[in-house]
Design a protein around this motif. Structure first.
Motif, PDB file in Angstrom:
ATOM      1  N   PHE A 267       0.607  -1.309   0.053  1.00 31.15           N
ATOM      2  CA  PHE A 267       0.017  -0.241   0.076  1.00 31.15           C
ATOM      3  C   PHE A 267       0.830   1.203  -0.075  1.00 31.15           C
ATOM      4  O   PHE A 267       0.178   2.429  -0.314  1.00 31.15           O
ATOM      5  N   VAL A 268       2.255   1.183   0.204  1.00 34.09           N
ATOM      6  CA  VAL A 268       2.877   2.518   0.286  1.00 34.09           C
ATOM      7  C   VAL A 268       4.048   2.332  -0.731  1.00 34.09           C
ATOM      8  O   VAL A 268       4.124   3.244  -1.434  1.00 34.09           O
ATOM      9  N   PHE A 269       4.748   1.216  -1.076  1.00 35.86           N
ATOM     10  CA  PHE A 269       5.729   1.201  -1.949  1.00 35.86           C
ATOM     11  C   PHE A 269       5.234   0.536  -3.290  1.00 35.86           C
ATOM     12  O   PHE A 269       6.237   0.264  -4.055  1.00 35.86           O
ATOM     13  N   GLY A 270       4.132   0.020  -3.339  1.00 34.37           N
ATOM     14  CA  GLY A 270       3.700  -0.489  -4.519  1.00 34.37           C
ATOM     15  C   GLY A 270       4.093  -1.778  -5.110  1.00 34.37           C
ATOM     16  O   GLY A 270       4.181  -1.935  -6.298  1.00 34.37           O
ATOM     17  N   GLU A 271       4.589  -2.673  -4.275  1.00 35.59           N
ATOM     18  CA  GLU A 271       4.959  -4.006  -4.601  1.00 35.59           C
ATOM     19  C   GLU A 271       3.832  -4.826  -4.701  1.00 35.59           C
ATOM     20  O   GLU A 271       2.857  -4.736  -3.955  1.00 35.59           O
ATOM     21  N   MET A 272       3.698  -5.547  -5.901  1.00 36.04           N
ATOM     22  CA  MET A 272       2.499  -6.292  -6.304  1.00 36.04           C
ATOM     23  C   MET A 272       3.020  -7.856  -6.386  1.00 36.04           C
ATOM     24  O   MET A 272       3.858  -8.329  -7.013  1.00 36.04           O
ATOM     25  N   PRO A 273       2.508  -8.480  -5.350  1.00 35.36           N
ATOM     26  CA  PRO A 273       3.059  -9.791  -5.391  1.00 35.36           C
ATOM     27  C   PRO A 273       2.558 -10.671  -6.628  1.00 35.36           C
ATOM     28  O   PRO A 273       1.132 -10.693  -6.826  1.00 35.36           O
ATOM     29  N   GLY A 274       3.196 -11.527  -7.186  1.00 36.22           N
ATOM     30  CA  GLY A 274       2.983 -12.536  -7.990  1.00 36.22           C
ATOM     31  C   GLY A 274       2.160 -13.683  -7.624  1.00 36.22           C
ATOM     32  O   GLY A 274       1.965 -14.035  -6.473  1.00 36.22           O
ATOM     33  N   PRO A 275       1.580 -14.734  -8.568  1.00 40.55           N
ATOM     34  CA  PRO A 275       0.730 -15.883  -8.145  1.00 40.55           C
ATOM     35  C   PRO A 275       1.815 -16.687  -7.318  1.00 40.55           C
ATOM     36  O   PRO A 275       1.183 -17.307  -6.271  1.00 40.55           O
TER      37      PRO A 275
END
Length: 306
Positions: A267-275
């Motif tokens: 929510f702060v640093f924008g890392e999006m976890p992959g599947p």
């Protein structure tokens, strides 16, 4: 000086313990936000500053509390000094990997590592301390291992950051378990003191190579220096919480830190976890839930039978 005869399980003492536990694990959960402030500085340089300023800060605290006799006793014992040297290597590696993970945008893996850490502690207890697990606890450990192995089986890279963080901190805890009488403050003083010459030599080498010692700006310098108290204060709060709470109660708070890392990453640093990352997280979370449930059931049965 007389110690108040307050029962160890009194409500006031428990409230104090909860406060210190929240302060400790809550601050550790916010660590990525702090170390992100110095993300432009090479991780090894950040580590060197963290070691030196932590040492300076804890020495001031040792002097203020007149605890130099504890340090002399530790240094005079070859066995304790050897164990602390090994723990120094583990915590230095842990700090370096964490700082590099934050600066490199791998906070999700840092979160995974600290979620995984309690299960690594269980595995080390079985392998090294010959502790025994019940069937459901074995299943919990197997589920965590499957989660870590899933990316590899799918042809992806293993979560090396998470593995290194969990393993280094797990071994660190195992080593410090061999020295139960060593207080967190005196232990950290010895550990940072052992690493200080290397840290200082590294910074001098960087300076002779023409690199700025403090990141090149007053803001970075202030953040690097602040790394000392930022490192030491949570350890003092942990020690205060451990004195006031049962260890089982304190264990519930340990997941605040990786939860904070997880939320900051997304929510702060924008890392999006992959599947694959989410499958690993799901397995680890399921493993934690299963292990905690089994431990609670076993404790309840023992209380009922006693």
């Amino acid at each position: 000086m007389m110690v108040p005869s307050t029962p160890p399980d009194s409500s006031a003492r428990t409230r104090e313990g909860v406060f210190f536990a929240l302060a400790c694990y809550g601050s550790w959960g916010l660590f990525p936000a702090f170390w992100k402030l110095v993300a432009t500085v090479p991780p090894a340089e950040v580590l060197a500053h963290r070691i030196l300023w932590s040492l300076l800060f804890v020495v001031v605290l040792i002097w203020r509390e007149r605890r130099f006799d504890e340090l002399r006793i530790l240094v005079s014992s070859k066995r304790r000094l050897l164990v602390l040297t090994a723990s120094t290597l583990c915590i230095s590696l842990n700090w370096l990997v964490f700082i590099a993970a934050v600066s490199g945008g791998n906070i999700l893996q840092a979160s995974m590592g600290y979620f995984l850490n309690p299960l690594v502690n269980v595995a080390l207890g079985v392998l090294v301390l010959k502790e025994r697990l019940r069937p459901l606890q074995w299943l919990a450990v197997a589920l965590a291992v499957a989660g870590v192995a899933e990316p590899v089986l799918a042809g992806d890279q293993p979560p090396w950051v998470a593995i290194l963080l969990a393993a280094s901190f797990g071994i660190y805890g195992l080593l410090r378990k061999q020295l139960p009488a060593v207080a967190p403050l005196t232990g950290l003083t010895i550990e940072t003191g052992l690493m200080a010459p290397l840290a200082l030599a590294y910074l001098v080498w960087r300076a002779t190579a023409g690199d700025p010692l403090f990141g090149g700006s007053p803001e970075l310098a202030a953040a690097l220096i602040a790394g000392g108290p930022v490192t030491a204060f949570p350890l003092l709060w942990f020690a205060a919480a451990a004195l006031r709470l049962r260890y089982a109660t304190l264990g519930f708070f340990q997941y605040l830190a990786p939860t904070g890392h997880f939320l900051l990453a997304i929510f702060v640093f924008g890392e999006m976890p992959g599947p694959h990352t989410m499958v690993t997280f799901a397995c680890i979370w399921g493993s934690i839930a299963l292990y905690s449930l089994e431990s609670w059931r076993h404790h309840t049965r023992r209380v009922t039978q006693s």
